[in-house]
Scaffold this active site. Structure first.
Site, PDB file in Angstrom:
ATOM      1  N   ASP A   8       0.805  -1.222   0.000  1.00  0.00           N
ATOM      2  CA  ASP A   8       0.000   0.000   0.000  1.00  0.00           C
ATOM      3  C   ASP A   8       0.835   1.268   0.000  1.00  0.00           C
ATOM      4  OD1 ASP A   8      -2.398  -1.347  -0.035  1.00  0.00           O
ATOM      5  OD2 ASP A   8      -2.630  -1.380   2.138  1.00  0.00           O
ATOM      6  N   LYS A  30      -0.122  -8.577  -1.669  1.00  0.00           N
ATOM      7  CA  LYS A  30      -1.450  -8.093  -2.086  1.00  0.00           C
ATOM      8  C   LYS A  30      -1.296  -6.837  -2.935  1.00  0.00           C
ATOM      9  CE  LYS A  30      -4.657  -5.823   0.559  1.00  0.00           C
ATOM     10  NZ  LYS A  30      -5.379  -4.837  -0.238  1.00  0.00           N
ATOM     11  N   ASP A  59      -6.030  -7.843  -5.677  1.00  0.00           N
ATOM     12  CA  ASP A  59      -7.209  -7.432  -4.897  1.00  0.00           C
ATOM     13  C   ASP A  59      -7.999  -6.376  -5.673  1.00  0.00           C
ATOM     14  OD1 ASP A  59      -8.944  -6.870  -2.802  1.00  0.00           O
ATOM     15  OD2 ASP A  59      -7.503  -5.639  -1.699  1.00  0.00           O
ATOM     16  N   LEU A  60      -8.692  -6.817  -6.727  1.00  0.00           N
ATOM     17  CA  LEU A  60      -9.415  -5.858  -7.580  1.00  0.00           C
ATOM     18  C   LEU A  60     -10.915  -5.831  -7.277  1.00  0.00           C
ATOM     19  CD1 LEU A  60      -7.750  -6.373 -11.100  1.00  0.00           C
ATOM     20  CD2 LEU A  60      -7.091  -4.817  -9.270  1.00  0.00           C
ATOM     21  N   LYS A  61     -11.412  -6.782  -6.535  1.00  0.00           N
ATOM     22  CA  LYS A  61     -12.827  -6.824  -6.131  1.00  0.00           C
ATOM     23  C   LYS A  61     -13.771  -6.570  -7.319  1.00  0.00           C
ATOM     24  CE  LYS A  61     -11.848  -5.069  -1.438  1.00  0.00           C
ATOM     25  NZ  LYS A  61     -10.479  -4.493  -1.550  1.00  0.00           N
ATOM     26  N   TYR A  63     -16.817  -6.354  -9.752  1.00  0.00           N
ATOM     27  CA  TYR A  63     -18.275  -6.240  -9.581  1.00  0.00           C
ATOM     28  C   TYR A  63     -18.839  -5.728 -10.901  1.00  0.00           C
ATOM     29  CZ  TYR A  63     -22.739  -4.913  -7.361  1.00  0.00           C
ATOM     30  OH  TYR A  63     -24.058  -4.808  -6.999  1.00  0.00           O
ATOM     31  N   ASP A  64     -19.578  -6.579 -11.609  1.00  0.00           N
ATOM     32  CA  ASP A  64     -20.134  -6.155 -12.896  1.00  0.00           C
ATOM     33  C   ASP A  64     -21.190  -7.175 -13.304  1.00  0.00           C
ATOM     34  OD1 ASP A  64     -20.403  -4.935 -15.525  1.00  0.00           O
ATOM     35  OD2 ASP A  64     -18.407  -4.102 -15.200  1.00  0.00           O
ATOM     36  N   PRO A  66     -22.627 -10.569 -15.102  1.00  0.00           N
ATOM     37  CA  PRO A  66     -21.959 -11.878 -15.132  1.00  0.00           C
ATOM     38  C   PRO A  66     -21.001 -12.063 -16.310  1.00  0.00           C
ATOM     39  CG  PRO A  66     -24.243 -12.167 -14.499  1.00  0.00           C
ATOM     40  CD  PRO A  66     -24.080 -10.710 -14.839  1.00  0.00           C
ATOM     41  N   ASN A  67     -21.428 -11.690 -17.518  1.00  0.00           N
ATOM     42  CA  ASN A  67     -20.567 -11.926 -18.674  1.00  0.00           C
ATOM     43  C   ASN A  67     -19.272 -11.119 -18.599  1.00  0.00           C
ATOM     44  OD1 ASN A  67     -20.157 -13.129 -21.349  1.00  0.00           O
ATOM     45  ND2 ASN A  67     -20.222 -10.974 -22.015  1.00  0.00           N
ATOM     46  N   THR A  68     -19.382  -9.853 -18.151  1.00  0.00           N
ATOM     47  CA  THR A  68     -18.182  -9.008 -18.037  1.00  0.00           C
ATOM     48  C   THR A  68     -17.253  -9.536 -16.941  1.00  0.00           C
ATOM     49  OG1 THR A  68     -19.446  -7.127 -18.809  1.00  0.00           O
ATOM     50  CG2 THR A  68     -17.395  -6.629 -17.662  1.00  0.00           C
ATOM     51  N   THR A 118     -15.573  -3.686   5.174  1.00  0.00           N
ATOM     52  CA  THR A 118     -15.527  -3.318   6.601  1.00  0.00           C
ATOM     53  C   THR A 118     -15.654  -1.813   6.820  1.00  0.00           C
ATOM     54  OG1 THR A 118     -13.142  -3.460   6.406  1.00  0.00           O
ATOM     55  CG2 THR A 118     -14.244  -5.292   7.483  1.00  0.00           C
ATOM     56  N   GLN A 187      -8.231   1.206  11.299  1.00  0.00           N
ATOM     57  CA  GLN A 187      -9.044  -0.014  11.388  1.00  0.00           C
ATOM     58  C   GLN A 187      -9.890   0.049  12.656  1.00  0.00           C
ATOM     59  OE1 GLN A 187      -9.331  -2.093   9.059  1.00  0.00           O
ATOM     60  NE2 GLN A 187      -7.393  -2.499   8.000  1.00  0.00           N
ATOM     61  N   GLY A 207      -0.546  -4.885   6.561  1.00  0.00           N
ATOM     62  CA  GLY A 207       0.065  -3.778   5.820  1.00  0.00           C
ATOM     63  C   GLY A 207       0.992  -2.965   6.694  1.00  0.00           C
ATOM     64  N   ARG A 208       0.434  -1.935   7.344  1.00  0.00           N
ATOM     65  CA  ARG A 208       1.255  -0.979   8.090  1.00  0.00           C
ATOM     66  C   ARG A 208       2.215  -1.573   9.118  1.00  0.00           C
ATOM     67  NH1 ARG A 208      -3.889   2.850   8.641  1.00  0.00           N
ATOM     68  NH2 ARG A 208      -4.804   0.803   8.250  1.00  0.00           N
TER      69      ARG A 208
HETATM   70  O1  C5P Z   1      -2.273  -1.433   6.968  1.00  0.00           O
HETATM   71  P1  C5P Z   1      -3.316  -2.476   7.208  1.00  0.00           P
HETATM   72  O2  C5P Z   1      -2.744  -3.763   7.796  1.00  0.00           O
HETATM   73  O3  C5P Z   1      -4.493  -1.956   7.984  1.00  0.00           O
HETATM   74  O4  C5P Z   1      -3.815  -2.839   5.741  1.00  0.00           O
HETATM   75  C1  C5P Z   1      -4.888  -3.715   5.485  1.00  0.00           C
HETATM   76  C2  C5P Z   1      -5.070  -3.897   4.015  1.00  0.00           C
HETATM   77  O5  C5P Z   1      -6.254  -4.664   3.803  1.00  0.00           O
HETATM   78  C3  C5P Z   1      -5.251  -2.617   3.221  1.00  0.00           C
HETATM   79  O6  C5P Z   1      -4.721  -2.853   1.914  1.00  0.00           O
HETATM   80  C4  C5P Z   1      -6.756  -2.452   3.167  1.00  0.00           C
HETATM   81  O7  C5P Z   1      -7.191  -1.737   2.045  1.00  0.00           O
HETATM   82  C5  C5P Z   1      -7.185  -3.915   3.039  1.00  0.00           C
HETATM   83  N1  C5P Z   1      -8.548  -4.199   3.433  1.00  0.00           N
HETATM   84  C6  C5P Z   1      -9.038  -3.910   4.698  1.00  0.00           C
HETATM   85  N2  C5P Z   1     -10.333  -4.211   5.009  1.00  0.00           N
HETATM   86  C7  C5P Z   1     -11.119  -4.795   4.094  1.00  0.00           C
HETATM   87  C8  C5P Z   1     -10.646  -5.108   2.825  1.00  0.00           C
HETATM   88  C9  C5P Z   1      -9.343  -4.779   2.537  1.00  0.00           C
HETATM   89  O8  C5P Z   1      -8.299  -3.406   5.539  1.00  0.00           O
HETATM   90  N3  C5P Z   1     -12.350  -5.130   4.406  1.00  0.00           N
END
Ligand code: C5P
Length: 229
Positions: A8, A30, A59-61, A63-64, A66-68, A118, A187, A207-208
């Site tokens: 990130d 990721k 991690d592109l999630k 959403y469209d 079904p065919n796309t 979340t 978070q 991440g962090r």
């Molecule tokens: O820095 P941290 O550990 O909080 O990063 C969590 C990663 O997970 C980030 O890339 C954040 O966008 C991703 N994420 C999240 N909660 C979600 C889905 C993805 O924190 N529900």
């Protein structure tokens, strides 16, 4: 349990510097929407050049319609990533069409469904989905299993319940992890490694606590030690 490091950082160079620092570890990486839009397939290739054993979670999630979604999933096959995700709320037909398309290949990536983002609070979530988050997340998980997906993205606090209503092999990937109780940042609810292990989480996303550390490799080593004990 696998460790997935969230890339990130604001530039490709900073992400690649981080990857160099942790290159001796068998981690998943990721790659999110911003990084992929900005740095594209070249970035994925650069990761594999640093260490071909790195596994990539795109991690592109999606959403469209079904065919796309099926067409896009098939294009993702060409990127040689190891895992990607789609939104369960795109519907059962969309999830099934993705899996039907991918099951033609014997080396398809792991496919996960996003249950509830979340970032929603209960009121915001209910305004769209008309149910509370926990009820709907369980339902999305069941739909994803039925559509043939491999697992879901959820909170560590939902993992045990989701496994009990699907099956123990149905994977859970959980962000919001603070391995040793580090600062939560933005978070809202965070779990540590002990909690994630007890909840039988398959992938933790961190991440962090890794990329902001003075020595990211040391943190990764410490996480692996905790995972194996
Ligand atoms: O820095 P941290 O550990 O909080 O990063 C969590 C990663 O997970 C980030 O890339 C954040 O966008 C991703 N994420 C999240 N909660 C979600 C889905 C993805 O924190 N529900």
């Amino acid at each position: 349990m696998e460790l997935c490091v969230a890339l990130d950082l604001p530039t490709a160079k900073e992400n690649l510097d981080l990857i160099h620092k942790i290159k001796e570890h068998s981690v998943w990486l990721k790659v999110g929407l911003r990084t992929y839009i900005r740095d594209g397939e070249e970035f994925l290739k650069a990761i594999k050049q640093i260490n071909p054993n790195f596994k990539i979670f795109l991690d592109l999630k999606l959403y469209d319609i079904p065919n796309t979604m099926a067409d896009s999933a098939e294009s993702i096959m060409g990127l040689s990533v190891d895992m990607f995700n789609i939104h369960a709320s795109a519907g059962s037909r969309a999830m099934k069409s993705v899996m039907e398309r991918l099951n033609k290949y014997d080396n398809r990536p792991i496919v996960l469904a996003v249950t509830a983002l979340t970032s929603f609070n209960e009121d915001e979530f209910k305004a769209i989905y008309e149910k509370d988050i926990a009820t709907k997340a369980d339902q999305f998980a069941k739909d994803a299993l039925e559509a043939g997906l491999d697992g879901v993205v959820c909170s560590a606090f939902e993992s045990a319940s989701i496994k009990s209503i699907t099956n123990q092999n149905f994977m859970t990937l959980t962000p919001g992890i603070r391995p040793f109780g580090e600062d939560a940042g933005d978070q809202k609810r965070v779990a540590d490694i002990t909690y994630a292990k007890d909840a039988k989480v398959d992938f933790i996303v961190v991440g962090r606590p890794i990329y902001q550390a003075a020595n990211p490799s040391e943190v990764v080593a410490k996480i692996f030690l905790a995972l194996s004990s």
